[in-house]
Design an enzyme around this catalytic site. Structure first.
Site, short mmCIF file in Angstrom:
data_model
loop_
_atom_site.label_atom_id
_atom_site.label_comp_id
_atom_site.label_asym_id
_atom_site.label_seq_id
_atom_site.Cartn_x
_atom_site.Cartn_y
_atom_site.Cartn_z
N CYS A 64 -103.73 81.59 78.52
CA CYS A 64 -103.19 82.95 78.38
C CYS A 64 -101.75 82.91 77.90
O CYS A 64 -100.85 82.47 78.60
CB CYS A 64 -103.32 83.64 79.74
SG CYS A 64 -102.22 85.03 80.01
N CYS A 67 -99.07 84.82 79.85
CA CYS A 67 -98.78 84.16 81.12
C CYS A 67 -97.65 83.15 80.95
O CYS A 67 -96.82 82.96 81.84
CB CYS A 67 -100.01 83.45 81.67
SG CYS A 67 -101.37 84.57 82.06
#
Ligand SMILES: [Zn+2]
Length: 140
Positions: A64, A67
């Site tokens: 991700c 993230c």
């Protein structure tokens, strides 16, 4: 798991253990509060979100991109609010039970826990200033 915290006051490296109930981790050299940031698993999550200070949980995954943007922000927040905030990271790919229980559908999701229960949920990679403003009412 050996989570290491660098003391913001004296620079000493400390291994983050579990402090006594009601306390926060402190530096072994200068006794100042340490940035409290560690990784939890399905097995340790319930224990880690119960703390004497608010706990900000980062639901994340290795693939991700956003993230990876949030991760250093959380490290800064843990340093800035040492002694007043705990940050717990949970890898959703490896810990499906917890992410399922809290119905995490999109990452990054940040969830603020108090007394072991979720109080706030913020989805997306929020900038540091926004996060700080949302955390402020909880940090006392
Ligand atoms: Zn120190």
């Amino acid at each position: 798991m050996s989570d290491v915290a660098v003391c913001p006051n004296c620079g000493a490296k400390n291994r983050l253990g579990t402090p006594p109930p009601g306390q926060v981790p402190v530096c072994g050299r200068c006794a100042g509060p340490l940035p409290w940031l560690l990784s939890a698993t399905d097995a340790t999550f319930d224990t880690e979100v119960r703390a004497s200070v608010p706990v900000l949980v980062d639901f994340w995954a290795a693939w991700c991109g956003p993230c990876r943007v949030v991760a250093p922000v959380l490290e800064e927040l843990a340093r800035e609010h040492a002694g007043r905030l705990k940050v717990v990271k949970l890898d959703v790919d490896h810990n499906p039970a917890v992410s399922g229980r809290y119905e995490v559908r999109s990452i990054p999701t940040l969830m603020l826990f108090r007394e072991g229960r979720p109080a706030e949920t913020w989805v997306g990679a929020l900038p540091r200033g926004t996060l700080n403003a949302r955390l402020a009412p909880y940090l006392g």
